[in-house]
Design a protein around this motif. Structure first.
Motif, short mmCIF file in Angstrom:
data_model
loop_
_atom_site.label_atom_id
_atom_site.label_comp_id
_atom_site.label_asym_id
_atom_site.label_seq_id
_atom_site.Cartn_x
_atom_site.Cartn_y
_atom_site.Cartn_z
N SER A 20 0.84 -1.20 0.00
CA SER A 20 0.00 0.00 0.00
C SER A 20 0.87 1.25 0.00
CB SER A 20 -0.89 0.02 1.24
OG SER A 20 -0.12 0.36 2.38
N LYS A 21 0.23 2.37 -0.21
CA LYS A 21 0.91 3.65 0.00
C LYS A 21 1.08 3.82 1.51
CE LYS A 21 -3.37 6.20 0.23
NZ LYS A 21 -4.12 7.35 -0.07
N THR A 22 1.85 4.80 1.94
CA THR A 22 2.03 5.06 3.36
C THR A 22 0.71 5.52 3.97
OG1 THR A 22 4.33 5.63 3.01
CG2 THR A 22 3.34 6.38 5.07
N LEU A 23 0.34 4.91 5.08
CA LEU A 23 -0.95 5.17 5.73
C LEU A 23 -0.74 5.72 7.13
CD1 LEU A 23 -2.49 1.75 4.72
CD2 LEU A 23 -3.05 3.95 3.70
N PRO A 24 -1.70 6.48 7.66
CA PRO A 24 -1.58 6.96 9.03
C PRO A 24 -1.75 5.81 10.03
CG PRO A 24 -3.72 7.55 8.12
CD PRO A 24 -2.93 6.93 7.01
N ALA A 25 -1.31 6.02 11.25
CA ALA A 25 -1.50 5.02 12.30
C ALA A 25 -2.98 4.78 12.51
CB ALA A 25 -0.86 5.51 13.60
N GLY A 26 -3.33 3.55 12.90
CA GLY A 26 -4.73 3.22 13.15
C GLY A 26 -5.11 1.87 12.57
N LYS A 27 -6.43 1.61 12.52
CA LYS A 27 -6.94 0.35 12.00
C LYS A 27 -7.08 0.43 10.48
CE LYS A 27 -9.43 -1.37 15.98
NZ LYS A 27 -10.68 -1.91 16.50
N HIS A 28 -6.67 -0.65 9.82
CA HIS A 28 -6.76 -0.72 8.37
C HIS A 28 -7.32 -2.08 7.96
CE1 HIS A 28 -4.54 2.99 8.04
NE2 HIS A 28 -3.69 2.51 8.94
N LYS A 29 -8.21 -2.09 6.97
CA LYS A 29 -8.81 -3.33 6.48
C LYS A 29 -8.09 -3.77 5.21
CE LYS A 29 -13.17 -5.51 5.20
NZ LYS A 29 -14.60 -5.32 4.99
N VAL A 30 -7.60 -5.01 5.22
CA VAL A 30 -6.90 -5.58 4.08
C VAL A 30 -7.79 -6.67 3.48
CG1 VAL A 30 -4.80 -6.74 3.30
CG2 VAL A 30 -4.69 -5.16 5.24
N THR A 31 -8.06 -6.58 2.19
CA THR A 31 -8.89 -7.57 1.51
C THR A 31 -8.23 -7.97 0.19
OG1 THR A 31 -10.19 -5.83 0.44
CG2 THR A 31 -11.08 -6.75 2.48
N ALA A 32 -8.68 -9.09 -0.35
CA ALA A 32 -8.22 -9.55 -1.66
C ALA A 32 -9.45 -9.74 -2.54
CB ALA A 32 -7.44 -10.85 -1.53
N GLN A 33 -9.30 -9.43 -3.82
CA GLN A 33 -10.39 -9.58 -4.78
C GLN A 33 -9.91 -10.36 -6.00
OE1 GLN A 33 -11.63 -5.51 -5.62
NE2 GLN A 33 -13.26 -5.68 -4.11
N TRP A 34 -10.88 -10.90 -6.73
CA TRP A 34 -10.57 -11.59 -7.97
C TRP A 34 -11.63 -11.29 -9.02
CZ3 TRP A 34 -12.33 -17.11 -9.08
CH2 TRP A 34 -13.51 -17.41 -8.42
N MET A 35 -11.26 -11.53 -10.29
CA MET A 35 -12.17 -11.31 -11.40
C MET A 35 -11.75 -12.25 -12.53
SD MET A 35 -13.00 -7.85 -13.62
CE MET A 35 -11.29 -7.53 -14.00
N VAL A 36 -12.75 -12.81 -13.23
CA VAL A 36 -12.50 -13.66 -14.39
C VAL A 36 -13.05 -12.96 -15.62
CG1 VAL A 36 -12.92 -15.92 -15.43
CG2 VAL A 36 -12.64 -15.73 -12.94
N THR A 37 -12.26 -12.91 -16.68
CA THR A 37 -12.70 -12.28 -17.92
C THR A 37 -12.66 -13.31 -19.05
OG1 THR A 37 -10.48 -11.60 -18.60
CG2 THR A 37 -11.74 -10.06 -17.23
N ASN A 38 -13.36 -12.99 -20.14
CA ASN A 38 -13.36 -13.85 -21.32
C ASN A 38 -13.34 -12.96 -22.55
OD1 ASN A 38 -14.02 -15.49 -23.54
ND2 ASN A 38 -15.12 -16.92 -22.25
N ASP A 39 -12.22 -12.94 -23.25
CA ASP A 39 -12.07 -12.09 -24.43
C ASP A 39 -12.97 -12.51 -25.58
OD1 ASP A 39 -10.21 -10.58 -23.12
OD2 ASP A 39 -8.49 -11.65 -23.95
N ALA A 40 -13.43 -13.78 -25.57
CA ALA A 40 -14.27 -14.27 -26.66
C ALA A 40 -15.75 -13.98 -26.41
CB ALA A 40 -14.06 -15.76 -26.85
N GLY A 41 -16.08 -13.49 -25.22
CA GLY A 41 -17.46 -13.14 -24.92
C GLY A 41 -18.31 -14.31 -24.46
N GLY A 42 -17.72 -15.47 -24.22
CA GLY A 42 -18.48 -16.64 -23.77
C GLY A 42 -18.63 -16.65 -22.26
N THR A 43 -18.79 -17.86 -21.72
CA THR A 43 -18.94 -17.98 -20.27
C THR A 43 -17.65 -17.60 -19.56
OG1 THR A 43 -18.25 -20.28 -20.28
CG2 THR A 43 -20.62 -19.85 -20.49
N THR A 44 -17.80 -17.16 -18.34
CA THR A 44 -16.63 -16.79 -17.53
C THR A 44 -16.71 -17.57 -16.23
OG1 THR A 44 -17.84 -14.93 -16.64
CG2 THR A 44 -16.38 -14.48 -18.48
#
Length: 128
Positions: free
Chosen positions: A90-114
């Motif tokens: 992360s960038k530098t943050l002030p002291a205190g509580k911080h929430k860390v999460t992870a995300q994901w995404m699936v793409t399909n260049d052919a426009g079919g199911t993902t």
């Protein structure tokens, strides 16, 4: 020594068929820092996509803001579950509580199911 926290999620596969960023289930961490600092986080996960033109991306966020390096391709090949990792800061943050999460995404260049799948997964975060 700065605090280090880890969350792991095991059990049923997490599946996704939407083309949108989605939180990875069970991996939210709240990290409290005593001084101004950056947060370093590591995501390790088993993942796969179904055959086709699909790609799976991951990213780590602190307080809802994507960390550097941003969106990262985790997998783009058909086959068995593969273990992938993503290290972000992360960038530098002030002291205190911080929430860390992870995300994901699936793409399909052919426009079919993902369809993408996550197996075992873990997120570790610490102030740096």
């Amino acid at each position: 020594m700065p605090p280090v926290k880890t969350k792991a999620a095991v059990g049923n596969l997490q599946t996704d068929s939407t083309i949108a960023w989605t939180d990875i289930t069970g991996l939210a961490i709240t990290l409290t820092t005593q001084t101004q600092s950056a947060i370093t986080a590591l995501l390790v996960c088993e993942c796969k996509v179904v055959p086709g033109y699909q790609m799976m991306f991951g990213r780590i966020l602190v307080d809802g803001v994507p960390c550097s390096p941003g969106d990262v391709a985790l997998t783009w090949v058909d086959g068995p579950m593969q273990t992938r990792s993503l290290l972000a800061v992360s960038k530098t943050l002030p002291a205190g509580k911080h929430k860390v999460t992870a995300q994901w995404m699936v793409t399909n260049d052919a426009g079919g199911t993902t369809d993408g799948y996550l197996g075992k997964r873990a997120l570790t975060a610490f102030a740096s």
